[in-house]
Design a protein around this motif. Structure first.
Motif, PDB file in Angstrom:
ATOM      1  N   SER A  27       0.827  -1.204   0.000  1.00  0.00           N
ATOM      2  CA  SER A  27       0.000   0.000   0.000  1.00  0.00           C
ATOM      3  C   SER A  27       0.867   1.262   0.000  1.00  0.00           C
ATOM      4  CB  SER A  27      -0.949   0.013   1.206  1.00  0.00           C
ATOM      5  OG  SER A  27      -0.220   0.083   2.416  1.00  0.00           O
ATOM      6  N   ALA A  28       2.105   1.147   0.469  1.00  0.00           N
ATOM      7  CA  ALA A  28       3.022   2.292   0.458  1.00  0.00           C
ATOM      8  C   ALA A  28       3.415   2.657  -0.972  1.00  0.00           C
ATOM      9  CB  ALA A  28       4.267   1.997   1.283  1.00  0.00           C
ATOM     10  N   ILE A  29       3.441   1.686  -1.855  1.00  0.00           N
ATOM     11  CA  ILE A  29       3.790   1.939  -3.258  1.00  0.00           C
ATOM     12  C   ILE A  29       2.787   2.911  -3.873  1.00  0.00           C
ATOM     13  CG2 ILE A  29       4.046   0.902  -5.554  1.00  0.00           C
ATOM     14  CD1 ILE A  29       6.321   0.093  -3.765  1.00  0.00           C
ATOM     15  N   ASP A  30       1.500   2.742  -3.524  1.00  0.00           N
ATOM     16  CA  ASP A  30       0.477   3.649  -4.053  1.00  0.00           C
ATOM     17  C   ASP A  30       0.736   5.085  -3.623  1.00  0.00           C
ATOM     18  OD1 ASP A  30      -0.831   1.514  -5.241  1.00  0.00           O
ATOM     19  OD2 ASP A  30      -2.158   1.191  -3.528  1.00  0.00           O
ATOM     20  N   GLU A  31       1.219   5.268  -2.396  1.00  0.00           N
ATOM     21  CA  GLU A  31       1.447   6.607  -1.864  1.00  0.00           C
ATOM     22  C   GLU A  31       2.802   7.188  -2.291  1.00  0.00           C
ATOM     23  OE1 GLU A  31       1.486   8.854   2.473  1.00  0.00           O
ATOM     24  OE2 GLU A  31       0.798   6.789   2.327  1.00  0.00           O
ATOM     25  N   VAL A  32       3.848   6.383  -2.174  1.00  0.00           N
ATOM     26  CA  VAL A  32       5.218   6.860  -2.415  1.00  0.00           C
ATOM     27  C   VAL A  32       5.619   6.726  -3.874  1.00  0.00           C
ATOM     28  CG1 VAL A  32       7.649   6.553  -1.754  1.00  0.00           C
ATOM     29  CG2 VAL A  32       5.849   6.225  -0.059  1.00  0.00           C
TER      30      VAL A  32
END
Length: 161
Positions: A27-32
């Motif tokens: 889910s961090a990939i979507d943000e970062v």
């Protein structure tokens, strides 16, 4: 040099971690976003961590996990200080990416200062104290040149053999 940010049960917060020991919550990939492939090899992991931290995410290492990983091909000593020695091509990416990353606002100031301060020393050590002096010198100069010009990507994109 790794500064600890927090200590919580089985985790220690850090400013960055290398990819060979990295697990990313998808889910961090979507943000970062994804890792910056334009850097090609050196600094890619650290840059992603710094970008994630600038967005309020935490980077941590597990206390109970030990990873044995050696950076550089060998070690050398100069006036009592041990330093890593890598392949000449890696010098291109290291020097270029220091200059590229130093322009980014989310990259920690301590990292910029340390890398820029030691760059002339590393240049001297690699072009005078190591084997393949001319080759190392050439890669470093080209890395500096491309870093100043803001060029990214693989070495042979700008310097075909």
């Amino acid at each position: 040099m790794q500064r600890e940010v927090f200590d919580y049960e089985q985790l220690v917060g850090v400013t960055q971690i290398i990819a060979s020991g990295m697990m990313i919550d998808l889910s961090a990939i979507d943000e970062v976003g994804l890792k910056d492939e334009s850097l090609f090899i050196d600094g890619v992991d650290h840059e992603w961590c710094w970008r994630a931290r600038s967005m309020g995410l935490s980077i941590a290492r597990a206390k109970q996990v030990e990873m044995i990983h050696r950076l550089g091909d060998s070690r050398s000593k100069f006036i009592g200080v041990t330093y890593k020695v890598g392949a000449p091509i890696r010098l291109y990416y290291q020097f270029r990416n220091i200059l590229l990353l130093s322009r980014r606002p989310y990259v920690p100031t301590y990292w910029k200062a340390r890398c820029l301060f030691f760059m002339p020393i590393r240049f001297f050590l690699n072009s005078v104290m190591q084997t393949n002096k001319r080759k190392r010198f050439t890669y470093m100069v080209r890395g500096i040149w491309d870093g100043l010009l803001g060029r990214t990507g693989a070495y042979n994109k700008h310097w075909p053999h």
